[in-house]
Design a protein around this motif. Structure first.
Motif, PDB file in Angstrom:
ATOM      1  N   LEU A 118     -31.479  37.284  57.803  1.00 57.31           N
ATOM      2  CA  LEU A 118     -30.515  36.565  56.964  1.00 57.31           C
ATOM      3  C   LEU A 118     -29.996  35.476  57.998  1.00 57.31           C
ATOM      4  O   LEU A 118     -29.829  34.187  57.857  1.00 57.31           O
ATOM      5  N   ILE A 119     -29.791  35.827  59.488  1.00 57.17           N
ATOM      6  CA  ILE A 119     -29.219  34.996  60.238  1.00 57.17           C
ATOM      7  C   ILE A 119     -30.221  33.788  60.832  1.00 57.17           C
ATOM      8  O   ILE A 119     -29.889  32.739  60.820  1.00 57.17           O
ATOM      9  N   LEU A 120     -31.399  34.112  60.966  1.00 59.56           N
ATOM     10  CA  LEU A 120     -32.470  33.398  61.175  1.00 59.56           C
ATOM     11  C   LEU A 120     -32.605  32.292  60.199  1.00 59.56           C
ATOM     12  O   LEU A 120     -32.718  31.210  60.638  1.00 59.56           O
ATOM     13  N   ASP A 121     -32.811  32.623  58.837  1.00 58.89           N
ATOM     14  CA  ASP A 121     -32.825  31.643  57.825  1.00 58.89           C
ATOM     15  C   ASP A 121     -31.440  30.828  57.787  1.00 58.89           C
ATOM     16  O   ASP A 121     -31.881  29.591  57.553  1.00 58.89           O
ATOM     17  N   ALA A 122     -30.483  31.574  57.952  1.00 58.16           N
ATOM     18  CA  ALA A 122     -29.186  30.477  57.895  1.00 58.16           C
ATOM     19  C   ALA A 122     -29.136  29.493  59.138  1.00 58.16           C
ATOM     20  O   ALA A 122     -28.790  28.374  58.853  1.00 58.16           O
ATOM     21  N   ILE A 172     -25.828  27.380  50.916  1.00 52.82           N
ATOM     22  CA  ILE A 172     -26.653  28.196  51.922  1.00 52.82           C
ATOM     23  C   ILE A 172     -26.156  29.640  51.546  1.00 52.82           C
ATOM     24  O   ILE A 172     -27.063  30.465  51.411  1.00 52.82           O
ATOM     25  N   ALA A 173     -25.057  29.734  51.411  1.00 50.89           N
ATOM     26  CA  ALA A 173     -24.565  31.276  51.147  1.00 50.89           C
ATOM     27  C   ALA A 173     -24.859  31.676  50.096  1.00 50.89           C
ATOM     28  O   ALA A 173     -25.476  32.872  49.751  1.00 50.89           O
ATOM     29  N   LEU A 174     -24.938  30.917  48.640  1.00 52.86           N
ATOM     30  CA  LEU A 174     -25.482  31.478  47.459  1.00 52.86           C
ATOM     31  C   LEU A 174     -26.961  31.575  47.808  1.00 52.86           C
ATOM     32  O   LEU A 174     -27.389  32.683  47.020  1.00 52.86           O
ATOM     33  N   ASN A 175     -27.561  30.758  48.256  1.00 52.66           N
ATOM     34  CA  ASN A 175     -28.984  30.764  48.418  1.00 52.66           C
ATOM     35  C   ASN A 175     -29.595  31.926  49.012  1.00 52.66           C
ATOM     36  O   ASN A 175     -30.724  32.356  48.965  1.00 52.66           O
ATOM     37  N   LEU A 176     -28.671  32.693  50.064  1.00 48.84           N
ATOM     38  CA  LEU A 176     -29.148  33.787  50.779  1.00 48.84           C
ATOM     39  C   LEU A 176     -28.282  34.941  50.309  1.00 48.84           C
ATOM     40  O   LEU A 176     -28.359  35.937  50.883  1.00 48.84           O
ATOM     41  N   GLY A 177     -27.990  34.877  49.108  1.00 45.21           N
ATOM     42  CA  GLY A 177     -27.422  36.040  48.138  1.00 45.21           C
ATOM     43  C   GLY A 177     -25.930  36.552  48.582  1.00 45.21           C
ATOM     44  O   GLY A 177     -25.705  37.618  48.337  1.00 45.21           O
ATOM     45  N   PHE A 178     -25.148  35.449  49.049  1.00 48.30           N
ATOM     46  CA  PHE A 178     -23.651  35.871  49.219  1.00 48.30           C
ATOM     47  C   PHE A 178     -22.967  35.415  48.037  1.00 48.30           C
ATOM     48  O   PHE A 178     -23.331  34.348  47.668  1.00 48.30           O
ATOM     49  N   ASN A 179     -22.188  36.374  47.664  1.00 42.16           N
ATOM     50  CA  ASN A 179     -21.249  35.940  46.564  1.00 42.16           C
ATOM     51  C   ASN A 179     -20.278  34.930  46.635  1.00 42.16           C
ATOM     52  O   ASN A 179     -19.896  34.161  45.880  1.00 42.16           O
ATOM     53  N   ASN A 180     -19.795  34.648  47.698  1.00 42.31           N
ATOM     54  CA  ASN A 180     -18.912  33.788  48.250  1.00 42.31           C
ATOM     55  C   ASN A 180     -18.887  32.957  49.801  1.00 42.31           C
ATOM     56  O   ASN A 180     -19.399  34.005  50.700  1.00 42.31           O
ATOM     57  N   ALA A 181     -18.659  31.870  49.771  1.00 41.14           N
ATOM     58  CA  ALA A 181     -18.933  31.070  51.310  1.00 41.14           C
ATOM     59  C   ALA A 181     -17.950  32.159  52.236  1.00 41.14           C
ATOM     60  O   ALA A 181     -18.289  31.991  53.530  1.00 41.14           O
ATOM     61  N   SER A 182     -16.626  32.492  51.742  1.00 38.37           N
ATOM     62  CA  SER A 182     -15.888  33.110  52.959  1.00 38.37           C
ATOM     63  C   SER A 182     -16.730  34.304  53.396  1.00 38.37           C
ATOM     64  O   SER A 182     -16.383  34.481  54.538  1.00 38.37           O
ATOM     65  N   PHE A 183     -17.102  35.198  52.566  1.00 39.45           N
ATOM     66  CA  PHE A 183     -18.047  36.492  53.055  1.00 39.45           C
ATOM     67  C   PHE A 183     -19.230  35.932  53.998  1.00 39.45           C
ATOM     68  O   PHE A 183     -19.296  36.538  55.065  1.00 39.45           O
ATOM     69  N   PHE A 184     -19.897  34.826  53.578  1.00 40.82           N
ATOM     70  CA  PHE A 184     -20.928  34.494  54.362  1.00 40.82           C
ATOM     71  C   PHE A 184     -20.400  34.003  55.859  1.00 40.82           C
ATOM     72  O   PHE A 184     -20.987  34.149  56.878  1.00 40.82           O
ATOM     73  N   ASN A 185     -19.278  33.400  55.859  1.00 43.06           N
ATOM     74  CA  ASN A 185     -18.715  32.758  57.111  1.00 43.06           C
ATOM     75  C   ASN A 185     -18.354  33.953  57.846  1.00 43.06           C
ATOM     76  O   ASN A 185     -18.591  33.880  59.298  1.00 43.06           O
ATOM     77  N   GLN A 186     -17.765  34.943  57.448  1.00 38.42           N
ATOM     78  CA  GLN A 186     -17.596  36.134  58.267  1.00 38.42           C
ATOM     79  C   GLN A 186     -18.590  36.844  58.837  1.00 38.42           C
ATOM     80  O   GLN A 186     -18.621  37.283  59.881  1.00 38.42           O
ATOM     81  N   PHE A 187     -19.790  36.826  57.920  1.00 36.59           N
ATOM     82  CA  PHE A 187     -20.859  37.826  58.408  1.00 36.59           C
ATOM     83  C   PHE A 187     -21.607  36.631  59.358  1.00 36.59           C
ATOM     84  O   PHE A 187     -22.083  37.272  60.536  1.00 36.59           O
ATOM     85  N   PHE A 188     -21.799  35.357  59.311  1.00 31.35           N
ATOM     86  CA  PHE A 188     -22.500  34.416  60.458  1.00 31.35           C
ATOM     87  C   PHE A 188     -21.444  34.589  61.763  1.00 31.35           C
ATOM     88  O   PHE A 188     -22.228  34.647  62.742  1.00 31.35           O
TER      89      PHE A 188
END
Length: 282
Positions: free
Chosen positions: A232-236, A250-266
């Motif tokens: 996931l990180i490599l693709d992001a 990008i968050a949606l394309n990688l299967g994250f429901n919202n950008a906030s959670f993707f930001n925290q994950f990244f």
């Protein structure tokens, strides 16, 4: 949005001057190979992810990477120099290889790195250089039958040397090896929709604890969850570096429901937000 692919336009290709610049041009983003690659690290060091497993490669090492593998170079030293030989995927598909040779593809996929003794390394360096010279000055010598023999010799040499160093299995892969390969392939196919180990375990008819145990055993100690997160990180990183796609998309394309959670994950895995990473790459 698929993973970029690496193709070669001929049955066979060589490159005996792979520098840091060229290596990063090939693989600074996650790529799927459409060729079987044999490479020699002549000098320097490179940190690379091959089929979701991270390796640190130093001089004197031979690398064998089957077609349809995922490769991403994380870091390469300034003095890196590599030699490489490529066999195209169509050539491999059209070449009638015997069963023992085909088995080596599965063996190599588990142990793609082979540190070579100094004398053997020198022989392979000369061999790669000779093949490059013949391809440049007398390509008519490379009939398909000749290329098949070269491929078989490289595969056989890799596995025999590995067996001498007790790095590769003599027998075809065992059940746990097959499970690990299936897990990697499933992750490659579904990581943009499925981020949990439970999904992959269910797809394979295993309990999550069983799958986690096998993956850790077969991946140099990496957990199943870490492998999923790594891809996931490599693709992001690739999307942030090479496209202008908004972070929320990008968050949606990688299967994250919202950008906030993707930001925290990244940020947890990279140490900065997606936007900060994108800005740092400009």
């Amino acid at each position: 949005m698929g993973t970029p692919e690496l193709h070669i336009s001929t049955d066979f290709a060589t490159d005996d001057h792979i520098s840091q610049e060229k290596l990063l041009a090939y693989f600074s983003v996650l790529r799927k190979t459409k060729a079987f690659i044999f490479a020699l690290c002549i000098r320097g060091r490179v940190k690379v992810v091959i089929n979701l497993v991270q390796y640190n490669i130093g001089s004197g090492t031979m690398i064998a990477i089957p077609a349809d593998s995922f490769i991403h170079v994380l870091k390469a030293s300034e003095d890196i120099q590599m030699h490489a030989i490529f066999f195209s995927l169509p050539f491999i598909h059209e070449t009638r290889l015997d069963k023992p040779t085909i088995n080596t593809f599965y063996i190599i996929s588990e142990r793609p790195l082979l540190p070579l003794p100094e004398k053997i390394f020198s022989i392979y360096t000369d061999t790669f250089s000779l093949l490059t010279r013949v391809r440049r000055d007398a390509p008519f010598l490379f009939s398909r039958a000749t290329l098949k023999s070269i491929l078989e010799a490289l595969l056989q040499g890799f596995t025999e040397l590995g067996q001498r160093k007790a790095l590769l299995q003599v027998a075809p892969p065992d059940k746990q090896s097959a499970i690990f390969r299936q897990f990697v392939r499933l992750v490659q196919d579904h990581y943009t929709q499925q981020h949990q180990v439970q999904f992959y375990a269910a797809e394979m008819g295993l309990k999550p604890t069983q799958l986690c145990h096998i993956v850790k055993k077969k991946s140099e100690g990496q957990t199943a969850m870490r492998i999923i997160n790594n891809v996931l990180i490599l693709d992001a990183r690739t999307l942030l570096r090479t496209t202008s796609t908004p972070v929320k998309d990008i968050a949606l394309n990688l299967g994250f429901n919202n950008a906030s959670f993707f930001n925290q994950f990244f940020k947890k895995h990279v140490g900065m937000t997606p936007q900060q990473f994108r800005n740092s790459e400009k």
